[in-house]
Scaffold this active site. Structure first.
Site, PDB file in Angstrom:
ATOM      1  N   ASP A  12     131.415  54.735  -7.165  1.00  0.00           N
ATOM      2  CA  ASP A  12     130.481  53.637  -6.936  1.00  0.00           C
ATOM      3  C   ASP A  12     131.182  52.292  -7.096  1.00  0.00           C
ATOM      4  O   ASP A  12     131.383  51.547  -6.143  1.00  0.00           O
ATOM      5  CB  ASP A  12     129.319  53.768  -7.927  1.00  0.00           C
ATOM      6  CG  ASP A  12     128.314  52.639  -7.820  1.00  0.00           C
ATOM      7  OD1 ASP A  12     128.460  51.758  -6.957  1.00  0.00           O
ATOM      8  OD2 ASP A  12     127.357  52.623  -8.612  1.00  0.00           O
TER       9      ASP A  12
ATOM     10  N   ASP B 217     125.415  59.494 -14.169  1.00  0.00           N
ATOM     11  CA  ASP B 217     126.251  58.332 -13.862  1.00  0.00           C
ATOM     12  C   ASP B 217     126.827  57.776 -15.161  1.00  0.00           C
ATOM     13  O   ASP B 217     126.091  57.293 -16.019  1.00  0.00           O
ATOM     14  CB  ASP B 217     125.399  57.273 -13.161  1.00  0.00           C
ATOM     15  CG  ASP B 217     126.208  56.051 -12.738  1.00  0.00           C
ATOM     16  OD1 ASP B 217     127.428  56.026 -12.963  1.00  0.00           O
ATOM     17  OD2 ASP B 217     125.608  55.113 -12.179  1.00  0.00           O
TER      18      ASP B 217
ATOM     19  N   LYS C 275     121.734  57.870 -16.585  1.00  0.00           N
ATOM     20  CA  LYS C 275     122.871  57.128 -17.120  1.00  0.00           C
ATOM     21  C   LYS C 275     123.368  57.820 -18.391  1.00  0.00           C
ATOM     22  O   LYS C 275     122.570  58.178 -19.267  1.00  0.00           O
ATOM     23  CB  LYS C 275     122.469  55.690 -17.434  1.00  0.00           C
ATOM     24  CG  LYS C 275     122.045  54.872 -16.221  1.00  0.00           C
ATOM     25  CD  LYS C 275     123.211  54.557 -15.308  1.00  0.00           C
ATOM     26  CE  LYS C 275     122.793  53.627 -14.177  1.00  0.00           C
ATOM     27  NZ  LYS C 275     123.940  53.243 -13.316  1.00  0.00           N
TER      28      LYS C 275
ATOM     29  N   GLU D  16     128.649  60.717 -11.155  1.00  0.00           N
ATOM     30  CA  GLU D  16     129.032  59.420 -10.600  1.00  0.00           C
ATOM     31  C   GLU D  16     129.915  58.628 -11.558  1.00  0.00           C
ATOM     32  O   GLU D  16     129.607  58.511 -12.746  1.00  0.00           O
ATOM     33  CB  GLU D  16     127.769  58.616 -10.270  1.00  0.00           C
ATOM     34  CG  GLU D  16     128.052  57.301  -9.562  1.00  0.00           C
ATOM     35  CD  GLU D  16     126.788  56.687  -8.978  1.00  0.00           C
ATOM     36  OE1 GLU D  16     126.707  55.445  -8.972  1.00  0.00           O
ATOM     37  OE2 GLU D  16     125.895  57.428  -8.541  1.00  0.00           O
TER      38      GLU D  16
ATOM     39  N   LYS E 141     126.570  50.008  -1.641  1.00  0.00           N
ATOM     40  CA  LYS E 141     125.505  49.077  -1.980  1.00  0.00           C
ATOM     41  C   LYS E 141     125.444  47.978  -0.925  1.00  0.00           C
ATOM     42  O   LYS E 141     126.303  47.085  -0.896  1.00  0.00           O
ATOM     43  CB  LYS E 141     125.721  48.498  -3.372  1.00  0.00           C
ATOM     44  CG  LYS E 141     125.480  49.539  -4.477  1.00  0.00           C
ATOM     45  CD  LYS E 141     125.564  48.923  -5.838  1.00  0.00           C
ATOM     46  CE  LYS E 141     124.948  49.835  -6.899  1.00  0.00           C
ATOM     47  NZ  LYS E 141     125.475  51.208  -6.880  1.00  0.00           N
TER      48      LYS E 141
END
Length: 349
Positions: free
Chosen positions: A221, A172, A147, A196, A245
């Protein structure tokens, strides 16, 4: 023929506080959703994530206790996305159990393993991040997703790449950059597997422009909230890879999205929402499709202090295997999981 709907809200401490550019959490609150028919119970999991999903656990509970029984087996309309997905998961698991086949077989999958990938939250310094990555690598992870956000990005990723040259590394940003930020161009030189969600979720045009500027594959995402939303990503040519997801889309829409992406020559990734073994079982049942390139899934107990399943999820050469038995076993009556139960409900359908 009697049918019952079971709801169990859990509040499970995390082993480590997890932060991204949107929120920081130290407890994971989810709702397990069970559907029983003729003595068999199928399970799903509603796992809304703070600042990521529109709904909260409270919204899920209210919707399932007031509308779930009427909507069971029909449209998703009227339920929050994670609540509807959990109901669909429970019905799929129930059907697989009653047909005597593993969930992956019922969903038309191969039953093959998927490469695990450990998502690692924001860290204040590159040194702390390297320590976290080292722990995941020692535990068997061969892929990590870091992250990042402005100010905690290039130096952090570079430190990991230098310390672990053989590790597959992705980053991400959770939509924390603007198109004129120089960091994506600097990250482009670090050999990432993918970047991402660099820009805000609605900026498909910006992602399409950035994709043309960078060699690093762009993964989206947050915009992938439905099969129709995935179609818009494809139309905008906004991504090389899309993270799906199942805990938001549900099994059927996830399968449709995988096929759409495959037809368009775009990779698919199966992602999680920091779920228990229930959500993990559903994600892995879908993850072995040939067009699925990545996951961000790890054994639940790497993240959670307790889990409702006695199944020992372990990595084998960096791989996670879907359940071969008929469904994931669920028990919330014994500690430490029983200490995490916030409330329960049961309805006759």
């Amino acid at each position: 023929m009697s049918r019952f709907l079971h709801l169990v809200e859990l509040g499970i401490p995390l082993r480590h506080r997890f932060s991204n550019s949107m929120a920081a959490i130290s407890e994971r609150r989810v709702v397990l959703v069970g559907v029983t028919e003729d003595g068999s119970t199928g399970w799903g999991e509603a796992a809304p994530y703070p600042a990521y999903t529109l709904e909260t656990v409270g919204d899920v509970w209210e919707a399932l206790t007031t509308r779930g029984a009427r909507l069971l087996g029909s449209a998703r309309a009227g339920l929050p996305a994670t609540a509807a997905a959990a109901l669909e998961q429970a019905l799929a698991d129930l059907a697989a159990r009653r047909n005597g086949v593993p969930l992956w077989s019922y969903l038309g999958g191969s039953g093959g393993p998927s490469m695990a990938c450990s998502a690692i939250g924001l860290e204040e310094s590159p040194d702390l991040l390297v320590l976290r990555v080292e722990r995941m690598s020692e535990a068997g992870a061969q892929q990590v997703k870091i992250k990042i956000e402005p100010g905690r990005d290039v130096d952090h990723v570079r430190a990991v790449r230098e310390r672990f040259p053989g590790l597959t590394v992705a980053a991400d940003a959770n939509g924390s950059y603007q198109l004129d930020n120089p960091s994506p161009a600097e990250l482009d030189e670090l050999g990432l597997a993918y970047l991402e969600q660099p820009l805000p979720r609605r900026d498909l045009e910006g992602h399409a422009r950035l994709r043309r500027q960078l060699a690093t594959p762009i993964c989206l995402d947050e915009p992938a909230t439905s099969a129709a939303a995935v179609e818009r990503i494809i139309e905008h040519e906004a991504a090389d890879l899309v993270s799906l997801k199942p805990g938001i889309l549900g099994p059927a829409a996830t399968l449709r999205a995988i096929e759409m992406l495959s037809s368009a020559g775009i990779g698919a990734k199966i992602g999680g929402l920091v779920e228990t073994s229930v959500g993990r079982a559903h994600a892995l049942a879908l993850a072995a499709r040939p067009s699925v390139s990545y996951t961000d899934l790890v054994p639940p107990l790497w993240l959670l202090a307790a889990d409702p399943s006695p199944h020992a999820w372990e990595l084998v050469d960096g791989l996670l295997f879907p359940l071969d038995e008929r469904g994931v076993e669920v028990s919330t009556a014994e500690p430490p999981l029983s200490d995490c139960v916030r409330r329960k409900a049961e309805f006759v359908l």
